[in-house]
Design a protein around this motif. Structure first.
Motif, PDB file in Angstrom:
ATOM      1  N   ALA A  20       1.825   2.653  -6.721  1.00 39.07           N
ATOM      2  CA  ALA A  20       3.192   2.909  -7.188  1.00 39.07           C
ATOM      3  C   ALA A  20       3.813   1.635  -7.763  1.00 39.07           C
ATOM      4  N   PHE A  21       4.752   1.817  -8.589  1.00 39.93           N
ATOM      5  CA  PHE A  21       5.413   0.659  -9.215  1.00 39.93           C
ATOM      6  C   PHE A  21       6.900   0.651  -8.921  1.00 39.93           C
ATOM      7  N   ASP A  22       7.450  -0.537  -9.046  1.00 37.39           N
ATOM      8  CA  ASP A  22       8.886  -0.662  -8.817  1.00 37.39           C
ATOM      9  C   ASP A  22       9.645  -0.321 -10.088  1.00 37.39           C
ATOM     10  N   ARG A  23      10.902  -0.411  -9.997  1.00 34.17           N
ATOM     11  CA  ARG A  23      11.732  -0.121 -11.141  1.00 34.17           C
ATOM     12  C   ARG A  23      11.550  -1.138 -12.199  1.00 34.17           C
ATOM     13  N   ASP A  24      11.163  -2.322 -11.791  1.00 32.74           N
ATOM     14  CA  ASP A  24      10.950  -3.390 -12.769  1.00 32.74           C
ATOM     15  C   ASP A  24       9.565  -3.294 -13.408  1.00 32.74           C
ATOM     16  N   GLY A  25       8.816  -2.351 -12.910  1.00 28.36           N
ATOM     17  CA  GLY A  25       7.466  -2.216 -13.474  1.00 28.36           C
ATOM     18  C   GLY A  25       6.473  -3.071 -12.727  1.00 28.36           C
ATOM     19  N   ASN A  26       6.839  -3.444 -11.499  1.00 30.46           N
ATOM     20  CA  ASN A  26       5.924  -4.275 -10.707  1.00 30.46           C
ATOM     21  C   ASN A  26       5.288  -3.460  -9.590  1.00 30.46           C
ATOM     22  N   VAL A  27       4.170  -3.908  -9.120  1.00 29.95           N
ATOM     23  CA  VAL A  27       3.491  -3.181  -8.039  1.00 29.95           C
ATOM     24  C   VAL A  27       4.156  -3.517  -6.719  1.00 29.95           C
ATOM     25  N   ASP A  28       4.240  -2.549  -5.868  1.00 28.47           N
ATOM     26  CA  ASP A  28       4.849  -2.771  -4.559  1.00 28.47           C
ATOM     27  C   ASP A  28       3.822  -3.447  -3.661  1.00 28.47           C
ATOM     28  N   LEU A  29       3.798  -4.739  -3.699  1.00 30.56           N
ATOM     29  CA  LEU A  29       2.800  -5.489  -2.932  1.00 30.56           C
ATOM     30  C   LEU A  29       2.937  -5.233  -1.440  1.00 30.56           C
ATOM     31  N   ALA A  30       4.090  -4.895  -1.022  1.00 32.99           N
ATOM     32  CA  ALA A  30       4.312  -4.635   0.409  1.00 32.99           C
ATOM     33  C   ALA A  30       3.461  -3.475   0.882  1.00 32.99           C
ATOM     34  N   ARG A  31       3.018  -2.662  -0.013  1.00 26.47           N
ATOM     35  CA  ARG A  31       2.240  -1.489   0.380  1.00 26.47           C
ATOM     36  C   ARG A  31       0.856  -1.458  -0.234  1.00 26.47           C
ATOM     37  N   PHE A  32       0.689  -2.139  -1.335  1.00 29.28           N
ATOM     38  CA  PHE A  32      -0.611  -2.056  -2.015  1.00 29.28           C
ATOM     39  C   PHE A  32      -1.349  -3.379  -2.066  1.00 29.28           C
ATOM     40  N   ALA A  33      -0.757  -4.399  -1.506  1.00 34.31           N
ATOM     41  CA  ALA A  33      -1.440  -5.698  -1.514  1.00 34.31           C
ATOM     42  C   ALA A  33      -2.569  -5.686  -0.497  1.00 34.31           C
ATOM     43  N   TRP A  34      -3.734  -5.963  -0.965  1.00 34.36           N
ATOM     44  CA  TRP A  34      -4.916  -5.972  -0.091  1.00 34.36           C
ATOM     45  C   TRP A  34      -4.947  -7.310   0.655  1.00 34.36           C
ATOM     46  N   THR A  35      -4.957  -7.273   1.949  1.00 33.45           N
ATOM     47  CA  THR A  35      -4.921  -8.521   2.718  1.00 33.45           C
ATOM     48  C   THR A  35      -6.318  -9.051   2.986  1.00 33.45           C
ATOM     49  N   GLY A  36      -7.320  -8.304   2.725  1.00 31.20           N
ATOM     50  CA  GLY A  36      -8.677  -8.807   2.966  1.00 31.20           C
ATOM     51  C   GLY A  36      -9.588  -7.717   3.461  1.00 31.20           C
ATOM     52  N   PRO A  37     -10.884  -7.995   3.452  1.00 30.72           N
ATOM     53  CA  PRO A  37     -11.880  -7.011   3.844  1.00 30.72           C
ATOM     54  C   PRO A  37     -11.826  -6.690   5.323  1.00 30.72           C
ATOM     55  N   ARG A  38     -11.377  -7.613   6.100  1.00 27.56           N
ATOM     56  CA  ARG A  38     -11.344  -7.410   7.538  1.00 27.56           C
ATOM     57  C   ARG A  38      -9.982  -7.181   8.048  1.00 27.56           C
ATOM     58  N   ARG A  39      -9.058  -7.966   7.693  1.00 27.46           N
ATOM     59  CA  ARG A  39      -7.731  -7.838   8.236  1.00 27.46           C
ATOM     60  C   ARG A  39      -7.151  -6.519   7.887  1.00 27.46           C
ATOM     61  N   THR A  40      -7.176  -5.585   8.725  1.00 26.44           N
ATOM     62  CA  THR A  40      -6.584  -4.293   8.419  1.00 26.44           C
ATOM     63  C   THR A  40      -5.138  -4.276   8.777  1.00 26.44           C
ATOM     64  N   LYS A  41      -4.381  -4.551   7.829  1.00 29.35           N
ATOM     65  CA  LYS A  41      -2.968  -4.608   8.089  1.00 29.35           C
ATOM     66  C   LYS A  41      -2.445  -3.245   8.389  1.00 29.35           C
ATOM     67  N   ARG A  42      -2.308  -2.904   9.473  1.00 28.64           N
ATOM     68  CA  ARG A  42      -1.865  -1.615   9.854  1.00 28.64           C
ATOM     69  C   ARG A  42      -0.489  -1.342   9.473  1.00 28.64           C
ATOM     70  N   ARG A  43      -0.274  -0.484   8.602  1.00 27.28           N
ATOM     71  CA  ARG A  43       1.073  -0.225   8.153  1.00 27.28           C
ATOM     72  C   ARG A  43       1.574   0.851   8.910  1.00 27.28           C
ATOM     73  N   ARG A  44       2.419   0.788   9.694  1.00 27.63           N
ATOM     74  CA  ARG A  44       2.973   1.811  10.528  1.00 27.63           C
ATOM     75  C   ARG A  44       3.265   3.043   9.823  1.00 27.63           C
ATOM     76  N   SER A  45       3.041   4.095  10.553  1.00 20.96           N
ATOM     77  CA  SER A  45       3.283   5.346   9.894  1.00 20.96           C
ATOM     78  C   SER A  45       4.435   6.024  10.474  1.00 20.96           C
ATOM     79  N   THR A  46       5.316   5.311  10.977  1.00 24.69           N
ATOM     80  CA  THR A  46       6.489   5.974  11.584  1.00 24.69           C
ATOM     81  C   THR A  46       7.276   6.667  10.497  1.00 24.69           C
ATOM     82  N   SER A  47       7.440   6.032   9.413  1.00 26.95           N
ATOM     83  CA  SER A  47       8.186   6.649   8.390  1.00 26.95           C
ATOM     84  C   SER A  47       7.453   7.694   7.693  1.00 26.95           C
ATOM     85  N   ARG A  48       6.351   7.395   7.182  1.00 27.36           N
ATOM     86  CA  ARG A  48       5.619   8.387   6.465  1.00 27.36           C
ATOM     87  C   ARG A  48       5.013   9.239   7.157  1.00 27.36           C
TER      88      ARG A  48
END
Length: 120
Positions: free
Chosen positions: A92-120
DNA sequence: CCCTTGACTTAGA
DNA sequence: GTCTAAGCCAAGG
């Protein structure tokens, strides 16, 4: 045999960058600065740029590589193309046409940044 | 061997 | 918030 050949083709910085990009899962993106940090050689962001330019765009998911702030880097060369490819992967992209790194930024092959699913 | 480029990043004004 | 300048590494001419 003894490999007396020392001039072996060592891992060039470029290949290292490409290998990293190839490891980026679909639907995720990485930034130039992030890549440079992953490179043990501490290749500077500009160095990563060179790697991408010399990289086989047809065999490399270059579109998953974005600039800082999630901005499209290839917008100068390939305007609109990268965004299209990413959206096709579910990014997804922001209004400015930028990628939402908070959700799509890959932190690495191992570090599984668990994004809470409380909201979604 | 020297100089220029390059899809970036960070910091300062 | 926007603009400018400098940094940095590697490959090409």
């Amino acid at each position: 045999m003894a490999a007396k050949k020392k001039k072996d083709t060592g891992p060039r910085p470029f290949e290292r960058v490409w290998a990293l990009v190839l490891r980026v899962p679909r639907g995720k993106v990485v930034t130039y600065g992030w890549i440079s940090q992953q490179i043990e050689k501490r290749l500077t962001p500009i160095g990563v740029v060179w790697a991408m330019r010399a990289a086989p765009s047809d065999a490399l998911p270059w579109h998953r590589v974005v600039g800082a702030n999630g901005r499209i880097a290839t917008e100068r060369e390939l305007p609109g193309l990268q965004r299209k490819l990413l959206e096709r992967e579910g990014v997804a992209f922001d209004r400015d046409g930028n990628v939402d790194l908070a959700r799509f930024a890959w932190t690495g092959p191992r570090r599984t940044k668990r994004r809470r699913s409380t909201s979604r």
